[in-house]
Design an enzyme around this catalytic site. Structure first.
Site: not given
Ligand code: GLU
Length: 447
Positions: A127, A167
């Site tokens: 992340k 996100d």
């Molecule tokens: N931010 C999204 C999550 O919390 C998607 C992450 C992504 O597609 O890599 O899973």
């Protein structure tokens, strides 16, 4: 916590990661589920797999300098925590929000490991993000920020290395600027380096809808095993961003009635059901706050500034805003008002006290790391399309998403049953996700 070894691991995590409250919370929740696994698989404890999973493989923190429209110099902080690559390249979104600090990125990265494992796709967990707030900035400012951010981050990315996406605060516009800068620096059209791309340049149909749709598929399955359905249910969906909008869309398609949604300033209550076209116009097209929804609606929709959306009676609650938005008291109010299912589109939106209230009241409780995995799963489908230089139809991609979500539900449900806690999706998701990662890590030896 039953197992002493797990308590010790948790205390060590708290000590070496001081003041990262959300990270501690996310670790605690997983460790609280792992007692029965250690009893069955003592070799995992011997080889310190849990201690290793709690320590990110790599953490990058960097300065992001940019210039605003008045020419003033601005300084933000950028993050990327590459948590675990046992199952595939690092994968997970970027969050741009003023609340972002290391503890938020680490909680999100930690959850992402298990979520991604549950999808069954070959993706590790990561992340990233920044304390930059795109709200209130012009497109040009957002572009300059994204360019500066990517100028540092690009060296850590790659189709086989680390693949970010969006996100909170990072949507199609931001991904466009980030991809443009990556392409320029790398001098390669590497489609698979980011997901959530625009449809004309390597994006996947259904990616935009995927988190919300997926969460509703999960809710639908939770009700099905209880011989119930979403049809005719009164629902409350918090948030008004991408996840909330497409949660509402799929709920409505399945015959449920969504009476409220919210942003960080307040909520709108619409007794006749949210008008989705109006909501999309206000939020996606004009980028306004949701009070504008009530203003334009004219016909009975009410805006309640600073109101608590969880006081609205509903049968199904789908928190789709942010972490810790439902506390113990909110959970008790929902239960008292007749809520029978809670399914999380956001990441960790319910506090540990809230989760306990739902579980004690036998509410069907679908935790985010299982229920909202549809977003990242469809990112993995986008990567597949990029790798094969192909693009799939909406129907085919949605069917793949639906199959993945049903499979995640089944895995969590069956694992909970196997470990003597039927209906406990928290236990099922944590154990099943953990075992997939742990087995791969164990196969790789001490790395
Ligand atoms: N931010 C999204 C999550 O919390 C998607 C992450 C992504 O597609 O890599 O899973």
């Amino acid at each position: 916590m039953i197992d002493e070894r797990l308590e010790q691991i948790y205390q060590d995590v708290v000590q070496r990661n001081p003041a990262e409250r959300e990270f501690h919370q996310a670790v605690r929740e997983v460790l609280d589920s792992l007692g029965p696994v250690l009893a069955k698989r003592p070799e995992l404890a011997e080889r310190k797999i849990i201690e290793r999973i709690c320590e990110p493989e790599r953490q990058i923190i960097f300065r992001v300098v940019w210039q605003d429209d008045c020419g003033a110099v601005r300084v933000n902080r950028g993050f990327r925590v590459q948590f675990n690559s046992a199952l595939g390249p690092y994968k997970g979104g970027l969050r741009f929000h003023p609340s972002v600090y290391l503890g938020i990125i680490k909680f999100l990265g930690f959850e992402q490991i298990f979520k991604n494992a549950l999808t069954g796709m070959p993706i590790g967990g990561a992340k990233g993000g920044s304390d930059f707030d795109p709200k209130g900035h012009s497109d040009d400012e957002v572009m300059r920020f994204c360019q500066s951010f990517m100028t540092e981050l690009y060296r850590h990315l790659g189709e086989y290395r680390d693949v970010p996406a969006g996100d909170i605060g990072v949507g199609g516009r931001e991904i466009g600027y980030l991809f443009g800068q990556y392409k320029r620096i790398a001098n390669e059209y590497e489609s698979g380096v980011l997901t959530g791309k625009g449809l004309g340049w390597g994006g996947s149909l259904v990616r935009k809808e995927a988190t919300g749709y997926g969460a509703v598929f999960f809710a639908d399955d939770m009700l099905k095993v209880r011989n119930d359905t979403l049809e005719g249910k009164t629902c409350v969906v918090s948030g008004a961003g991408n996840v909330a909008i497409y949660t509402i869309e799929k709920l409505q398609q399945l015959g449920a009635k969504v009476v409220a949604c919210s942003d960080s300033n307040g909520y709108v209550y619409d007794e006749c059901g949210i008008d989705l076209d109006l909501l999309k116009q206000v939020k996606e097209v004009e980028r306004l706050r949701i009070d504008a929804y009530a203003e334009r609606h004219g016909n009975g929709a009410r805006y309640v500034p600073a109101g608590n959306i969880w006081e609205i009676p509903c049968q199904v609650a789908m928190p789709s805003a942010t972490q810790n938005e439902i506390n113990g008291r909110d959970a008790a109010t929902l239960v008292k008002n007749g809520c029978i299912a809670v399914c999380e589109g956001a990441n960790m939106p319910t506090t540990p006290e809230g989760i306990r209230v739902f579980q004690d009241a036998k509410v069907a409780y679908g935790l985010g790391k299982a229920a909202n995995a549809g977003g990242v799963a469809t990112s993995a489908l986008e990567m597949q399309q990029n790798a094969s230089r192909d693009s799939w139809t909406f129907e085919y991609t949605e069917a793949r998403l639906a199959t993945i979500m049903r499979e995640i539900h089944r895995t969590c449900y069956e694992t909970a049953g196997e470990y003597g806690a039927p209906g406990n999706y928290v236990l099922g998701a944590n154990i099943a996700g953990f075992l997939r990662v742990a087995d791969a890590m164990d196969a790789f030896g001490l790395v």
